[in-house]
Motif scaffolding. Sequence first.
Motif, PDB file in Angstrom:
ATOM      1  N   PHE A  66      67.936 -55.421 -69.294  1.00 36.60           N
ATOM      2  CA  PHE A  66      66.643 -55.792 -69.870  1.00 36.60           C
ATOM      3  C   PHE A  66      66.100 -57.010 -69.140  1.00 36.60           C
ATOM      4  CE2 PHE A  66      63.881 -57.989 -72.956  1.00 36.60           C
ATOM      5  CZ  PHE A  66      62.965 -56.966 -73.174  1.00 36.60           C
ATOM      6  N   ILE A  67      64.953 -56.834 -68.480  1.00 35.15           N
ATOM      7  CA  ILE A  67      64.271 -57.914 -67.769  1.00 35.15           C
ATOM      8  C   ILE A  67      63.253 -58.529 -68.713  1.00 35.15           C
ATOM      9  CG2 ILE A  67      62.940 -58.562 -65.736  1.00 35.15           C
ATOM     10  CD1 ILE A  67      65.681 -57.373 -65.094  1.00 35.15           C
ATOM     11  N   ARG A  68      63.442 -59.789 -69.029  1.00 33.19           N
ATOM     12  CA  ARG A  68      62.531 -60.453 -69.965  1.00 33.19           C
ATOM     13  C   ARG A  68      61.174 -60.713 -69.311  1.00 33.19           C
ATOM     14  NH1 ARG A  68      65.044 -62.122 -74.437  1.00 33.19           N
ATOM     15  NH2 ARG A  68      67.316 -62.260 -74.425  1.00 33.19           N
ATOM     16  N   PRO A  69      60.102 -60.633 -70.114  1.00 31.98           N
ATOM     17  CA  PRO A  69      58.775 -60.953 -69.576  1.00 31.98           C
ATOM     18  C   PRO A  69      58.760 -62.361 -68.984  1.00 31.98           C
ATOM     19  CG  PRO A  69      58.577 -59.903 -71.727  1.00 31.98           C
ATOM     20  CD  PRO A  69      60.035 -60.189 -71.516  1.00 31.98           C
ATOM     21  N   GLY A  70      58.112 -62.516 -67.834  1.00 29.45           N
ATOM     22  CA  GLY A  70      58.004 -63.821 -67.191  1.00 29.45           C
ATOM     23  C   GLY A  70      59.180 -64.179 -66.310  1.00 29.45           C
ATOM     24  N   SER A  71      60.169 -63.283 -66.153  1.00 29.89           N
ATOM     25  CA  SER A  71      61.332 -63.575 -65.314  1.00 29.89           C
ATOM     26  C   SER A  71      60.931 -63.666 -63.847  1.00 29.89           C
ATOM     27  CB  SER A  71      62.401 -62.487 -65.482  1.00 29.89           C
ATOM     28  OG  SER A  71      62.901 -62.449 -66.798  1.00 29.89           O
ATOM     29  N   THR A  72      61.481 -64.655 -63.138  1.00 31.87           N
ATOM     30  CA  THR A  72      61.230 -64.797 -61.704  1.00 31.87           C
ATOM     31  C   THR A  72      62.142 -63.860 -60.928  1.00 31.87           C
ATOM     32  OG1 THR A  72      62.891 -66.527 -61.428  1.00 31.87           O
ATOM     33  CG2 THR A  72      60.652 -67.226 -62.060  1.00 31.87           C
ATOM     34  N   ALA A  73      61.854 -63.712 -59.625  1.00 39.26           N
ATOM     35  CA  ALA A  73      62.698 -62.870 -58.787  1.00 39.26           C
ATOM     36  C   ALA A  73      64.121 -63.415 -58.749  1.00 39.26           C
ATOM     37  CB  ALA A  73      62.117 -62.786 -57.383  1.00 39.26           C
ATOM     38  N   GLY A  74      64.263 -64.751 -58.729  1.00 37.09           N
ATOM     39  CA  GLY A  74      65.588 -65.354 -58.726  1.00 37.09           C
ATOM     40  C   GLY A  74      66.351 -65.080 -60.004  1.00 37.09           C
ATOM     41  N   GLU A  75      65.665 -65.147 -61.139  1.00 32.49           N
ATOM     42  CA  GLU A  75      66.312 -64.876 -62.430  1.00 32.49           C
ATOM     43  C   GLU A  75      66.719 -63.413 -62.533  1.00 32.49           C
ATOM     44  OE1 GLU A  75      63.978 -68.250 -65.112  1.00 32.49           O
ATOM     45  OE2 GLU A  75      63.134 -66.238 -64.881  1.00 32.49           O
ATOM     46  N   ILE A  76      65.873 -62.531 -62.019  1.00 31.44           N
ATOM     47  CA  ILE A  76      66.206 -61.105 -62.016  1.00 31.44           C
ATOM     48  C   ILE A  76      67.415 -60.850 -61.125  1.00 31.44           C
ATOM     49  CG2 ILE A  76      65.389 -58.806 -61.343  1.00 31.44           C
ATOM     50  CD1 ILE A  76      62.560 -59.737 -62.113  1.00 31.44           C
ATOM     51  N   ALA A  77      67.414 -61.485 -59.948  1.00 32.39           N
ATOM     52  CA  ALA A  77      68.532 -61.322 -59.019  1.00 32.39           C
ATOM     53  C   ALA A  77      69.836 -61.806 -59.646  1.00 32.39           C
ATOM     54  CB  ALA A  77      68.243 -62.092 -57.734  1.00 32.39           C
ATOM     55  N   ARG A  78      69.787 -62.945 -60.337  1.00 33.02           N
ATOM     56  CA  ARG A  78      70.982 -63.476 -60.977  1.00 33.02           C
ATOM     57  C   ARG A  78      71.520 -62.499 -62.026  1.00 33.02           C
ATOM     58  NH1 ARG A  78      68.827 -67.540 -63.088  1.00 33.02           N
ATOM     59  NH2 ARG A  78      68.951 -68.835 -61.226  1.00 33.02           N
ATOM     60  N   LEU A  79      70.602 -61.924 -62.809  1.00 35.60           N
ATOM     61  CA  LEU A  79      71.013 -60.981 -63.847  1.00 35.60           C
ATOM     62  C   LEU A  79      71.628 -59.721 -63.235  1.00 35.60           C
ATOM     63  CD1 LEU A  79      71.080 -60.128 -66.821  1.00 35.60           C
ATOM     64  CD2 LEU A  79      68.726 -59.310 -66.575  1.00 35.60           C
TER      65      LEU A  79
END
Length: 358
Positions: A66-79
């Motif tokens: 689940f990708i939260r609204p407002g997530s950055t590319a870095g935060e998505i990559a970390r997840l």
Amino acid sequence: MDASLPSSPSSQAPHSPQPQEKKSFRARLLGVVVFFLAFLAAFGGYRFYIFLTPVAEAPAAEVAVFIRPGSTAGEIARLLREKEIIRSKVVFELYARIKNLDKNLQAGEYIFSPNQSVPEIVAKLVRGDVKTYSFTIPEGYTVEQIASMLAKMGLVDEEKFLQLAREGDFPYSFLQGGENANYRLEGFLFPDTYNVPKGLTEEKIIELMLRRFAEVYTPELRRRATYLGFTDREIITLASIIEKEAKLDAERPLVSAVFHNRLERNMRLQSCATVQYLLEEPKEVLTYDDLNIESPYNTYRHEGLPPGPIGSPGRASIEAALYPSDVPYLYFVAKKDGSHIFSTTLTEHNRAKAKYLH
């Protein structure tokens, strides 16, 4: 007299490289540097390529993310790295930036596979190819039944959904009126199958159903309602009663004719379905106490249509409300198989009741 001895090499003056020799040395040095840089570039490129490839080579289980609204590319990559969907957080983020896609990654619930490469994962995020949940609203369902069903699926907050159905302001002219209805949106949440992503708001889900209603309830049908002297809400109210009373599509225009004929004669509709709408749980057989419930929805006690629909009618019932059969019937009795016996006079109706209700 001393003989002259040849001078030894060590006794000679140091040899200075000639210009040609200097150029040759520099060329060799430059070649070594270029080779080394090329090696590093090739090695780095190979490493970069490796980090773009899927984590797993053999078939692997899919993973929900689940990708939260407002997530950055870095935060998505970390997840994704934590979920072991990608090999490298840095390479994922770098790839997205190189492709100028890092600002286009969409939020939502996704199903990823360790067999997917970084380019495939990024493309999926850019498309917003999220996991969807399918639900079907049966014809005749009430707002409360719809809210309960969606809440059990985890798609809505039931109370918020009901509040919006009661008071929500949506820009559709067919919603005009209904101030005295239990729910302003009752009857207009079109019964159909929908696919929605998790996290979609209650407003958006309702908007989907209202938009579908607007597609089915065409301008031609609305003009027909005006021609008959009904408002949109009145027609949908009548259609909702037909939906509850008729089990067979072929009989819907006949049931509609009965109600149209009774309305023209100022006779009470006496629809059991409108009384069932007032009960917490439906009953096989209504009692006299049920028929005497004081409510504007009780068509045994009040003439005309109730203040609003009693459920969501399907297309066939809407069309039946607008195009009733040209018959003189004023009564009908349900048989055990779901079909009806239609009568014009009360005497005929009583005979039919005696035959099929005992």
